[in-house]
Design an enzyme around this catalytic site. Structure first.
Site, PDB file in Angstrom:
ATOM      1  N   HIS A 140       0.855  -1.186   0.000  1.00  0.00           N
ATOM      2  CA  HIS A 140       0.000   0.000   0.000  1.00  0.00           C
ATOM      3  C   HIS A 140       0.896   1.242   0.000  1.00  0.00           C
ATOM      4  O   HIS A 140       1.930   1.267   0.681  1.00  0.00           O
ATOM      5  CB  HIS A 140      -0.911   0.011   1.233  1.00  0.00           C
ATOM      6  CG  HIS A 140      -1.951   1.095   1.204  1.00  0.00           C
ATOM      7  ND1 HIS A 140      -1.672   2.384   1.610  1.00  0.00           N
ATOM      8  CD2 HIS A 140      -3.239   1.097   0.801  1.00  0.00           C
ATOM      9  CE1 HIS A 140      -2.766   3.124   1.463  1.00  0.00           C
ATOM     10  NE2 HIS A 140      -3.734   2.364   0.974  1.00  0.00           N
ATOM     11  N   GLU A 142       0.792   4.049   1.460  1.00  0.00           N
ATOM     12  CA  GLU A 142       1.089   4.601   2.783  1.00  0.00           C
ATOM     13  C   GLU A 142       2.166   3.783   3.489  1.00  0.00           C
ATOM     14  O   GLU A 142       3.044   4.337   4.163  1.00  0.00           O
ATOM     15  CB  GLU A 142      -0.177   4.653   3.642  1.00  0.00           C
ATOM     16  CG  GLU A 142       0.084   5.283   5.010  1.00  0.00           C
ATOM     17  CD  GLU A 142      -1.121   5.262   5.934  1.00  0.00           C
ATOM     18  OE1 GLU A 142      -0.916   5.240   7.164  1.00  0.00           O
ATOM     19  OE2 GLU A 142      -2.269   5.267   5.424  1.00  0.00           O
ATOM     20  N   SER A 240      -7.774   1.343   0.823  1.00  0.00           N
ATOM     21  CA  SER A 240      -7.727   0.506   2.024  1.00  0.00           C
ATOM     22  C   SER A 240      -8.915   0.779   2.932  1.00  0.00           C
ATOM     23  O   SER A 240      -9.583  -0.147   3.409  1.00  0.00           O
ATOM     24  CB  SER A 240      -6.416   0.747   2.781  1.00  0.00           C
ATOM     25  OG  SER A 240      -6.399   0.024   3.997  1.00  0.00           O
ATOM     26  N   ASN A 241      -9.216   2.055   3.181  1.00  0.00           N
ATOM     27  CA  ASN A 241     -10.294   2.345   4.136  1.00  0.00           C
ATOM     28  C   ASN A 241     -11.649   1.886   3.608  1.00  0.00           C
ATOM     29  O   ASN A 241     -12.511   1.474   4.376  1.00  0.00           O
ATOM     30  CB  ASN A 241     -10.294   3.828   4.514  1.00  0.00           C
ATOM     31  CG  ASN A 241     -10.874   4.726   3.457  1.00  0.00           C
ATOM     32  OD1 ASN A 241     -12.089   4.941   3.397  1.00  0.00           O
ATOM     33  ND2 ASN A 241     -10.018   5.275   2.606  1.00  0.00           N
TER      34      ASN A 241
END
Length: 324
Positions: A140, A142, A240-241
């Site tokens: 990811h 982040e 992702s969220n």
């Protein structure tokens, strides 16, 4: 807790579909800030403005910015000399701004301040001589950005409780843990508990790393899912969220689907369905929520309720270069 009841007139005696719309939903302060940075850069410097990686994980947003003159690239070598470039909200490794400075590129950092906070925590733990265990999803952006804040070999990624059991460190090794900001609150709690059980002296962040918007949206889904026959989450597969919201709904025992646009909805999904829960990930704009409501209204008479579990007032400042 229920507010905003709207009952449009029945059309052709179609059956009623109750729509429970989660609040809060959609854009968070970090996404608002990132999009505004690109828009202001376009106004100030003119097109094109380059953006490294999707500014946020939503094609509707990206395509809207492309129409205004933004050009999205994956790496800095794709940015011509002299062109302004924006770094995405997910954050970037330290090597990226260092390369931008070496090339004398003018850059704006749209990293979410809550992600930047995790970056600073990583630096402080390294200064204390602690090895960092980072809870996140491999690959990811982040995670790539956060692991790129410290030298190779000083941070280890774990994704599951099993990964914790496989860590090679002795129980007295000086360790710290940090987490990706967009994880499942419940899953992360299990992983952190496993870390603390195996390494009682491990040092955690002073505050919660999972961001307020992620936590709030997951709590909101928990409010609507038990009363829903189906939960629709508007978001991108690489968000992702958004994916976590689907998982949270399913954990409540409710069927859930991730959709990007209203056109994804198939009429057969509504067979035997009396109540649908609706939410949107932190990078999905409200216009897509209304688009979905309109799509559902093509098939059924909609009775719409907003279920509010929190009120968000967070606003992040723009970079000083754009603050005026």
């Amino acid at each position: 807790m229920n507010a905003g009841l709207q009952s449009p007139p029945a059309v052709e005696n179609r059956p009623v579909l109750t729509l429970l719309i989660a609040a809060p939903r959609g854009f968070c302060a970090g996404v608002d800030r990132a999009i505004e940075i690109v828009e202001r850069a376009l106004e100030r410097y003119g097109a094109p403005v380059y953006v490294r990686h999707e500014i946020v994980h939503n094609r509707f947003v990206v395509e809207g910015l492309e129409a205004k003159g933004a050009i999205f690239v994956e790496e800095l070598y794709e940015v011509p000399d002299g062109a302004p470039v924006v770094f995405s909200a997910h954050g970037v490794p330290k090597s990226v701004p260092a390369e931008a400075e070496r090339r004398e590129l003018y850059y704006l950092d749209a990293t979410c301040p809550l992600v930047s906070k995790v970056h600073r925590q990583a630096e402080r733990q390294l200064e204390k001589g602690r090895h960092i265990v980072f809870v996140g999803h491999a690959g990811h952006p982040e995670v790539v950005g956060t692991m790129g804040q410290v030298p190779d070999g000083t941070m280890t990624l774990v994704e599951t409780v099993d990964d914790v059991a496989a860590l090679p460190f002795e129980s007295d090794t000086p360790l710290a843990f940090l987490t990706q900001t967009t994880l499942s609150v419940d899953d992360t709690a299990d992983i952190v508990a496993a870390l603390q059980a195996r390494y009682p002296d491990i040092e955690g962040p002073k505050g919660e790393d999972i961001c307020y918007a992620t936590s709030n949206r997951q709590t909101a889904v928990k409010q609507i899912a038990p009363a829903s026959d189906l939960v629709l989450v508007i978001g991108a597969p690489n968000s992702s969220n958004s994916v976590r919201l689907v998982e949270v709904a399913e954990r409540c025992g409710t069927n859930a689907r991730l959709i990007q646009r209203a056109s994804d909805i198939q009429p057969e999904w509504l067979e035997g369905i009396g109540t649908i829960g609706l939410t949107a990930g932190a990078s999905a704009p409200e216009v897509l929520v209304r688009e979905v409501v309109d799509r559902l209204a093509e098939f059924r008479t909609i009775e719409e309720r907003t279920i509010e579990s929190a009120v968000e007032k967070m606003v992040f400042k723009l970079p000083r270069q754009l603050a005026d």
